[in-house]
Design an enzyme around this catalytic site. Structure first.
Site, PDB file in Angstrom:
ATOM      1  N   ASP A  62       8.655 114.423  -7.508  1.00  0.00           N
ATOM      2  CA  ASP A  62       8.749 115.410  -6.762  1.00  0.00           C
ATOM      3  C   ASP A  62       9.430 116.440  -7.291  1.00  0.00           C
ATOM      4  O   ASP A  62      10.533 116.213  -8.196  1.00  0.00           O
ATOM      5  CB  ASP A  62       9.148 115.059  -5.399  1.00  0.00           C
ATOM      6  CG  ASP A  62       8.531 114.492  -4.460  1.00  0.00           C
ATOM      7  OD1 ASP A  62       7.235 114.413  -4.713  1.00  0.00           O
ATOM      8  OD2 ASP A  62       8.969 113.681  -3.629  1.00  0.00           O
ATOM      9  N   ASP A  68      18.231 120.762  -3.264  1.00  0.00           N
ATOM     10  CA  ASP A  68      18.135 119.426  -3.090  1.00  0.00           C
ATOM     11  C   ASP A  68      18.982 118.479  -3.801  1.00  0.00           C
ATOM     12  O   ASP A  68      19.799 117.570  -3.398  1.00  0.00           O
ATOM     13  CB  ASP A  68      16.643 118.950  -3.835  1.00  0.00           C
ATOM     14  CG  ASP A  68      15.527 119.260  -3.163  1.00  0.00           C
ATOM     15  OD1 ASP A  68      14.615 119.746  -3.705  1.00  0.00           O
ATOM     16  OD2 ASP A  68      15.303 119.066  -1.893  1.00  0.00           O
ATOM     17  N   GLU A  90      16.022 110.476  -1.361  1.00  0.00           N
ATOM     18  CA  GLU A  90      14.915 110.651  -1.920  1.00  0.00           C
ATOM     19  C   GLU A  90      15.116 111.085  -3.485  1.00  0.00           C
ATOM     20  O   GLU A  90      14.291 111.135  -4.345  1.00  0.00           O
ATOM     21  CB  GLU A  90      14.098 112.019  -1.190  1.00  0.00           C
ATOM     22  CG  GLU A  90      12.950 112.434  -1.579  1.00  0.00           C
ATOM     23  CD  GLU A  90      12.243 113.345  -0.830  1.00  0.00           C
ATOM     24  OE1 GLU A  90      12.957 114.606  -0.558  1.00  0.00           O
ATOM     25  OE2 GLU A  90      11.020 113.260  -0.695  1.00  0.00           O
ATOM     26  N   GLU A  91      16.273 111.588  -3.890  1.00  0.00           N
ATOM     27  CA  GLU A  91      16.677 112.058  -4.897  1.00  0.00           C
ATOM     28  C   GLU A  91      17.177 110.912  -5.972  1.00  0.00           C
ATOM     29  O   GLU A  91      17.559 111.199  -6.843  1.00  0.00           O
ATOM     30  CB  GLU A  91      17.745 113.132  -4.961  1.00  0.00           C
ATOM     31  CG  GLU A  91      17.272 114.325  -3.870  1.00  0.00           C
ATOM     32  CD  GLU A  91      16.011 114.777  -4.051  1.00  0.00           C
ATOM     33  OE1 GLU A  91      15.045 115.257  -3.168  1.00  0.00           O
ATOM     34  OE2 GLU A  91      15.519 114.831  -5.357  1.00  0.00           O
ATOM     35  N   ASP A 109      17.048 111.810   3.430  1.00  0.00           N
ATOM     36  CA  ASP A 109      16.408 112.750   2.566  1.00  0.00           C
ATOM     37  C   ASP A 109      17.338 113.985   2.555  1.00  0.00           C
ATOM     38  O   ASP A 109      17.510 114.587   3.766  1.00  0.00           O
ATOM     39  CB  ASP A 109      15.185 113.376   3.144  1.00  0.00           C
ATOM     40  CG  ASP A 109      14.151 114.320   2.496  1.00  0.00           C
ATOM     41  OD1 ASP A 109      13.073 114.564   2.754  1.00  0.00           O
ATOM     42  OD2 ASP A 109      14.877 114.651   1.553  1.00  0.00           O
ATOM     43  N   LEU A 111      17.504 117.122   1.484  1.00  0.00           N
ATOM     44  CA  LEU A 111      17.000 118.527   1.832  1.00  0.00           C
ATOM     45  C   LEU A 111      15.562 118.458   2.198  1.00  0.00           C
ATOM     46  O   LEU A 111      14.666 118.528   1.075  1.00  0.00           O
ATOM     47  CB  LEU A 111      17.537 119.303   0.722  1.00  0.00           C
ATOM     48  CG  LEU A 111      17.582 120.609   0.980  1.00  0.00           C
ATOM     49  CD1 LEU A 111      16.298 121.587   1.482  1.00  0.00           C
ATOM     50  CD2 LEU A 111      18.733 120.904   2.571  1.00  0.00           C
ATOM     51  N   ASP A 112      14.934 118.337   3.157  1.00  0.00           N
ATOM     52  CA  ASP A 112      13.695 118.247   3.426  1.00  0.00           C
ATOM     53  C   ASP A 112      13.135 119.604   3.750  1.00  0.00           C
ATOM     54  O   ASP A 112      13.526 120.489   4.402  1.00  0.00           O
ATOM     55  CB  ASP A 112      13.176 117.106   4.684  1.00  0.00           C
ATOM     56  CG  ASP A 112      11.654 117.246   4.819  1.00  0.00           C
ATOM     57  OD1 ASP A 112      10.985 116.570   4.091  1.00  0.00           O
ATOM     58  OD2 ASP A 112      11.283 117.855   5.800  1.00  0.00           O
ATOM     59  N   GLU A 272      12.046 109.168   6.119  1.00  0.00           N
ATOM     60  CA  GLU A 272      11.393 110.380   6.898  1.00  0.00           C
ATOM     61  C   GLU A 272      10.579 109.852   8.108  1.00  0.00           C
ATOM     62  O   GLU A 272      11.097 109.794   9.077  1.00  0.00           O
ATOM     63  CB  GLU A 272      10.428 111.215   5.966  1.00  0.00           C
ATOM     64  CG  GLU A 272      11.079 111.874   4.785  1.00  0.00           C
ATOM     65  CD  GLU A 272      10.093 112.580   3.857  1.00  0.00           C
ATOM     66  OE1 GLU A 272       9.116 112.146   3.743  1.00  0.00           O
ATOM     67  OE2 GLU A 272      10.348 113.849   3.551  1.00  0.00           O
TER      68      GLU A 272
HETATM   69  P1  AFP Z   1       9.058 119.661   0.403  1.00  0.00           P
HETATM   70  O1  AFP Z   1      10.330 119.115   0.780  1.00  0.00           O
HETATM   71  O2  AFP Z   1       8.494 119.485  -0.786  1.00  0.00           O
HETATM   72  O3  AFP Z   1       9.008 121.168   0.840  1.00  0.00           O
HETATM   73  O4  AFP Z   1       8.013 118.799   1.253  1.00  0.00           O
HETATM   74  C1  AFP Z   1       8.320 119.270   2.860  1.00  0.00           C
HETATM   75  C2  AFP Z   1       7.254 117.980   3.477  1.00  0.00           C
HETATM   76  O5  AFP Z   1       7.776 116.739   2.898  1.00  0.00           O
HETATM   77  C3  AFP Z   1       7.522 118.069   4.993  1.00  0.00           C
HETATM   78  O6  AFP Z   1       8.733 118.540   5.433  1.00  0.00           O
HETATM   79  C4  AFP Z   1       6.414 118.962   5.368  1.00  0.00           C
HETATM   80  O7  AFP Z   1       5.983 118.582   6.885  1.00  0.00           O
HETATM   81  C5  AFP Z   1       5.292 118.965   4.610  1.00  0.00           C
HETATM   82  O8  AFP Z   1       5.921 118.218   3.364  1.00  0.00           O
HETATM   83  C6  AFP Z   1       4.578 119.965   3.993  1.00  0.00           C
HETATM   84  O9  AFP Z   1       3.551 119.344   3.251  1.00  0.00           O
HETATM   85  P2  AFP Z   1       2.446 120.387   2.826  1.00  0.00           P
HETATM   86  O10 AFP Z   1       3.070 121.415   1.882  1.00  0.00           O
HETATM   87  O11 AFP Z   1       1.277 119.497   1.989  1.00  0.00           O
HETATM   88  O12 AFP Z   1       1.781 121.088   4.062  1.00  0.00           O
END
Ligand code: AFP
Length: 345
Positions: A62, A68, A90-91, A109, A111-112, A272
Site C-alpha cells: 500500500d 500514515d 498496518e504500517e 490502522d 491512519l485509515d 479494520e
Molecule cells: P486508504 O487508506 O488507502 O485511503 O484506503 C481507505 C480504505 O481502506 C477505506 O477507508 C475505504 O472505505 C476504502 O479504502 C475506499 O476504497 P476505494 O478507494 O477502493 O473506494
C-alpha cells in the site's frame, strides 16, 4: 451543557480493580492521547507539513502517505511505554513483541483513509485490543469475538472517538479547549433497518452476483422488488462511513470482487474489519463477509483482507440472504440488466 463525563472518568467507572480491564483502560487512554496529537496534525494539514504525499509503500504494497508514517510513530510512542505484549500496525510487516508477559495486545490502522488527506476529507485511526494468548506470536490469530475492546477515531469536523469494551458503544468528542475527549453519546444503537447504502459503485462490473442483485434491488427503489427508495453515500473513508451508520443506520459494503488482488476485498481483517465488526455488533448491527460473521473469522495472517458488509441488521441479513439464493435465480430477477435496465450490459 451539564458536566459531561470525560473518557478517563468513563473508563474509571468501567475498569474497577480488574487487572485486565485496568490494562485496557491504560491502552485506551494512551490511544486517545495519541489521537489528540494526530488530530492536531490533520487539522493543520500543510501547515504541519502534512501534504498527503506518498513516502513509499508498506510491506503489503500500500502507498504510505506522510501522515500514515507520522501517525504510526505517534501511536507506537504512546503505547510503547505500557505493559503491552505485542503491537501490530498496518504500517508494520510483522508483530512488534514488547512485553510477552503483559495481558493485552493492540493492533491498529494508524491512519485509515489516507488517500483523502490532501482533499481535506475525514480520515481516522482504528484499533483492536486482544488478550495475550499463551503464544504471543499468535496474538492476532484469534477470532474477532476474543477482542477485549475496539474503537476508532474520526478526524473530521469534530474529532470523535468511538469505543466499545464489550458492554455497548460510547461516542466521545474532543473538546479542543481542554484537549480532552468527553462523552457525547452512550449505548449507541444502529437503526435495525435503513435506506442508505455505501459502496464504490464504479466496481459494479467486478462484483459477484449476490452483491449486484442487492445493490440493484436498492437502485430499483419503491417500484422494485425491495419496495423502498434508497440513498447512496461513498466517502472512501471507512471510519466516516462507520460513524454515519452508527448515527443514522445504513449498510456499508466492501465486498470481494473480480479485480486482481481484490478477491477478498480491500479491508484488513485484524485492524479494520474485526474492530469495526465488534463495534457494529455491540450497537445492534451486523457485520458479515456476505457468507459468514466477521467476528467468527480466525486470521491466518496479519494483513489478510476480508470482505466487509456491515450496518443495519436487516439490511445485512437481506444481503446475506442474496448469498443463499442460486445465481440462476438472481439472474432471473435481474431485469435491470436487460435492454431497458438501468445498466446497459
Ligand atoms: P486508504 O487508506 O488507502 O485511503 O484506503 C481507505 C480504505 O481502506 C477505506 O477507508 C475505504 O472505505 C476504502 O479504502 C475506499 O476504497 P476505494 O478507494 O477502493 O473506494
Amino acid at each position: 451543557m451539564s458536566q459531561v463525563l470525560t473518557l478517563q472518568e468513563r473508563m474509571e467507572g468501567e475498569a474497577g480493580s480488574d487487572p485486565l480491564r485496568q490494562a485496557v483502560k491504560e491502552a485506551v487512554a494512551a490511544l486517545a492521547q495519541a489521537a489528540v496529537d494526530i488530530s492536531d496534525l490533520t487539522c493543520r494539514g500543510a501547515l504541519a507539513g502534512i501534504t498527503g504525499q506518498a513516502q513509499g509503500r508498506n510491506t503489503d504494497g500500500d502507498v504510505q502517505k506522510d501522515l500514515d508514517v507520522r501517525a504510526d510513530q505517534i501511536i507506537r510512542d504512546a503505547l510503547g511505554k505500557l505493559p503491552i505484549a505485542a503491537l501490530a500496525s498496518e504500517e508494520m510487516a510483522d508483530l512488534d513483541i514488547l512485553n510477552p508477559g503483559a495481558p493485552i495486545c493492540v493492533a491498529f490502522d494508524p491512519l485509515d483513509g489516507s488517500s483523502n488527506i490532501n482533499t481535506n476529507m475525514s480520515v481516522g485511526t482504528i484499533f483492536s485490543i486482544m488478550p495475550t494468548p499463551s503464544d504471543v506470536n499468535a496474538a492476532f490469530k484469534q477470532a474477532g469475538s476474543a477482542q477485549l475492546a475496539a474503537g476508532f477515531v474520526v478526524y473530521g469536523p469534530q474529532t470523535s472517538l468511538v469505543l466499545t469494551l464489550g458492554r455497548g458503544v460510547d461516542i466521545f468528542t474532543l473538546d479542543r479547549v481542554d484537549r480532552v475527549f468527553k462523552l457525547t453519546g452512550s449505548t449507541v444503537q444502529i437503526p435495525a433497518e435503513a435506506t442508505e447504502f455505501a459502496i464504490n459503485a464504479s466496481n459494479r462490473r467486478h462484483w459477484d452476483l449476490p452483491v449486484r442483485a442487492y445493490i440493484d434491488e436498492c437502485l430499483a427503489g419503491a417500484d422494485g422488488p425491495g419496495g423502498k427508495n434508497f440513498n447512496m453515500r461513498w466517502i472512501g473513508s471507512l471510519v466516516a462511513e462507520a460513524f454515519r451508520i452508527l448515527i443514522r443506520g445504513g449498510i456499508f459494503l466492501y465486498p470481494g470482487d473480480a479485480r486482481d488482488g481484490y478477491e477478498e476485498g480491500r479491508l484488513r481483517l485484524v485492524y479494520e474489519a474485526h474492530p469495526m465488526a465488534f463495534i457494529v455488533e455491540q450497537a445492534g448491527g451486523g457485520a458479515s463477509t456476505g457468507r459468514k460473521r466477521v467476528l467468527d473469522i480466525v486470521p491466518d495472517s496479519l494483513h489478510q483482507r476480508v470482505p466487509l458488509i456491515m450496518g443495519s441488521i436487516k439490511n445485512v441479513q437481506r444481503l446475506e440472504h442474496m448469498h443463499t439464493v442460486p445465481d440462476v435465480a438472481l439472474e432471473a430477477n435481474a431485469p435491470l440488466f436487460g435492454n431497458r435496465g438501468l445498466f446497459r450490459v
